[in-house]
Write a protein that holds these residues in place. Structure first.
Motif, short mmCIF file in Angstrom:
data_model
loop_
_atom_site.label_atom_id
_atom_site.label_comp_id
_atom_site.label_asym_id
_atom_site.label_seq_id
_atom_site.Cartn_x
_atom_site.Cartn_y
_atom_site.Cartn_z
N ALA A 115 11.99 11.67 6.39
CA ALA A 115 13.07 10.96 5.71
C ALA A 115 12.58 9.63 5.13
N ALA A 116 11.76 8.91 5.88
CA ALA A 116 11.24 7.62 5.39
C ALA A 116 10.33 7.83 4.18
N ALA A 117 9.49 8.84 4.23
CA ALA A 117 8.60 9.12 3.09
C ALA A 117 9.40 9.60 1.88
N ALA A 118 10.42 10.41 2.12
CA ALA A 118 11.27 10.87 1.02
C ALA A 118 11.92 9.69 0.32
N GLU A 119 12.35 8.70 1.08
CA GLU A 119 12.96 7.51 0.48
C GLU A 119 11.92 6.74 -0.34
N SER A 120 10.70 6.63 0.15
CA SER A 120 9.65 5.94 -0.61
C SER A 120 9.36 6.68 -1.91
N LEU A 121 9.34 8.00 -1.87
CA LEU A 121 9.12 8.79 -3.08
C LEU A 121 10.30 8.64 -4.03
N ARG A 122 11.52 8.65 -3.51
CA ARG A 122 12.71 8.48 -4.34
C ARG A 122 12.66 7.14 -5.07
N GLU A 123 12.26 6.09 -4.36
CA GLU A 123 12.17 4.77 -4.96
C GLU A 123 11.12 4.74 -6.08
N ALA A 124 9.99 5.40 -5.85
CA ALA A 124 8.94 5.45 -6.87
C ALA A 124 9.42 6.21 -8.10
N LEU A 125 10.13 7.29 -7.90
CA LEU A 125 10.67 8.05 -9.03
C LEU A 125 11.73 7.24 -9.77
N ALA A 126 12.61 6.58 -9.02
CA ALA A 126 13.66 5.76 -9.64
C ALA A 126 13.05 4.63 -10.47
N ALA A 127 11.96 4.05 -9.99
CA ALA A 127 11.28 2.98 -10.73
C ALA A 127 10.74 3.49 -12.07
N ARG A 128 10.59 4.81 -12.19
CA ARG A 128 10.12 5.43 -13.43
C ARG A 128 11.28 5.99 -14.25
N GLY A 129 12.49 5.62 -13.87
CA GLY A 129 13.67 6.04 -14.61
C GLY A 129 14.14 7.45 -14.33
N VAL A 130 13.69 8.02 -13.23
CA VAL A 130 14.05 9.39 -12.87
C VAL A 130 15.22 9.37 -11.89
N ASP A 131 16.22 10.18 -12.16
CA ASP A 131 17.35 10.36 -11.25
C ASP A 131 16.84 11.21 -10.09
N ALA A 132 16.67 10.61 -8.93
CA ALA A 132 16.15 11.31 -7.76
C ALA A 132 17.12 11.14 -6.60
N ALA A 177 0.84 -1.20 0.00
CA ALA A 177 0.00 0.00 0.00
C ALA A 177 0.87 1.25 0.00
N ARG A 178 1.98 1.21 0.72
CA ARG A 178 2.90 2.35 0.76
C ARG A 178 3.50 2.61 -0.62
N GLN A 179 3.92 1.56 -1.28
CA GLN A 179 4.50 1.67 -2.61
C GLN A 179 3.48 2.24 -3.59
N VAL A 180 2.26 1.76 -3.54
CA VAL A 180 1.21 2.22 -4.44
C VAL A 180 0.94 3.71 -4.22
N LEU A 181 0.86 4.12 -2.96
CA LEU A 181 0.60 5.53 -2.67
C LEU A 181 1.71 6.42 -3.22
N PHE A 182 2.96 6.09 -2.95
CA PHE A 182 4.05 6.95 -3.40
C PHE A 182 4.25 6.87 -4.92
N GLU A 183 3.86 5.78 -5.54
CA GLU A 183 3.86 5.73 -7.00
C GLU A 183 2.85 6.73 -7.55
N GLY A 184 1.69 6.83 -6.90
CA GLY A 184 0.68 7.80 -7.31
C GLY A 184 1.16 9.23 -7.14
N VAL A 185 1.84 9.51 -6.03
CA VAL A 185 2.40 10.85 -5.81
C VAL A 185 3.46 11.15 -6.87
N ALA A 186 4.30 10.17 -7.15
CA ALA A 186 5.34 10.35 -8.18
C ALA A 186 4.71 10.62 -9.54
N ASP A 187 3.67 9.88 -9.89
CA ASP A 187 3.01 10.07 -11.18
C ASP A 187 2.39 11.46 -11.27
#
Length: 149
Positions: free
Chosen positions: A40-57, A6-16
Motif C-alpha cells: 500500500a505504501a509503495a502504491a501510494e508512492s507510485l500514484r504520486e509519481a504518476l500524478a506528478a506527470r499529469g496521470v489520473d491514477a 531517494a524514494r521519490q526518485v525511484l518511483f518516478e523512474g518506475v512511473a516513467d
C-alpha cells in the motif's frame, strides 16, 4: 525547493518506465509483496509519481480478492470505463499468482532483505530501507527452479 527523496526518485523512474510502454488508456498496475501494508505504501508512492506527470491514477486494495473477484470488482469495470487513467491494485502475492498476473499491464514486486524475488513481476524494488529503495535487476536464468513463482 529541496531535492527529491531517494524514494521519490525511484518511483518516478518506475512511473516513467511504465508510461513509456503504456502511455494512455485504461491501464492496470499491480504492486505486491508478502506484506499488504508495504504494498500500500509503495502504491501510494507510485500514484504520486504518476500524478506528478499529469496521470489520473487511483489505488484499490486487493482485500483478499482472488482472480474472479478482482476481475469482476476492479478490472472489468475499470476497463469498461474507457478512462485514460491508471488503476493501481496493491496487495499480496496473490496479485501475481498464475491466474491473476495476466490482469496487469505492469507489476511491481517489493523485496525486503533476503526475500525471494517474484519472477513474474515487471519491476523488482528492494525496500529493505523504505526511505531509500533501489531497483533490483534479476538474472532469471540464474534463479533456481524452486524460486520460480
Amino acid at each position: 525547493m529541496s531535492a527529491p527523496s531517494a524514494r521519490q526518485v525511484l518511483f518516478e523512474g518506475v512511473a516513467d518506465e511504465f508510461l513509456h510502454d503504456y502511455p494512455r488508456g485504461a491501464r492496470l498496475v499491480a504492486v505486491a509483496s508478502p506484506d499488504a501494508e508495504r504494498s500500500a505504501a509503495a502504491a501510494e508512492s507510485l500514484r504520486e509519481a504518476l500524478a506528478a506527470r499529469g496521470v489520473d491514477a487511483r489505488i484499490t486494495e486487493q482485500d483478499g480478492r482472488g482472480e474472479d473477484a478482482l476481475r469482476a470488482d476492479v478490472v472489468t469495470p475499470f476497463r469498461s470505463s474507457g478512462a485514460d487513467a491508471v488503476q493501481i491494485v496493491s496487495g499480496t502475492p496473490g496479485l501475481l499468482a498464475e491466474r491473476t498476473r495476466g490482469l496487469w499491464h505492469f507489476s511491481v514486486w517489493l523485496i525486503d532483505g533476503d526475500e525471494v524475488p517474484h519472477t513474474a513481476a515487471t519491476a523488482l524494488v528492494d525496500v529493505t530501507d523504505p526511505d531509500a529503495p533501489v531497483r533490483r535487476l534479476a538474472d532469471y536464468c540464474a534463479v533456481p527452479p524452486s524460486f520460480l513463482t
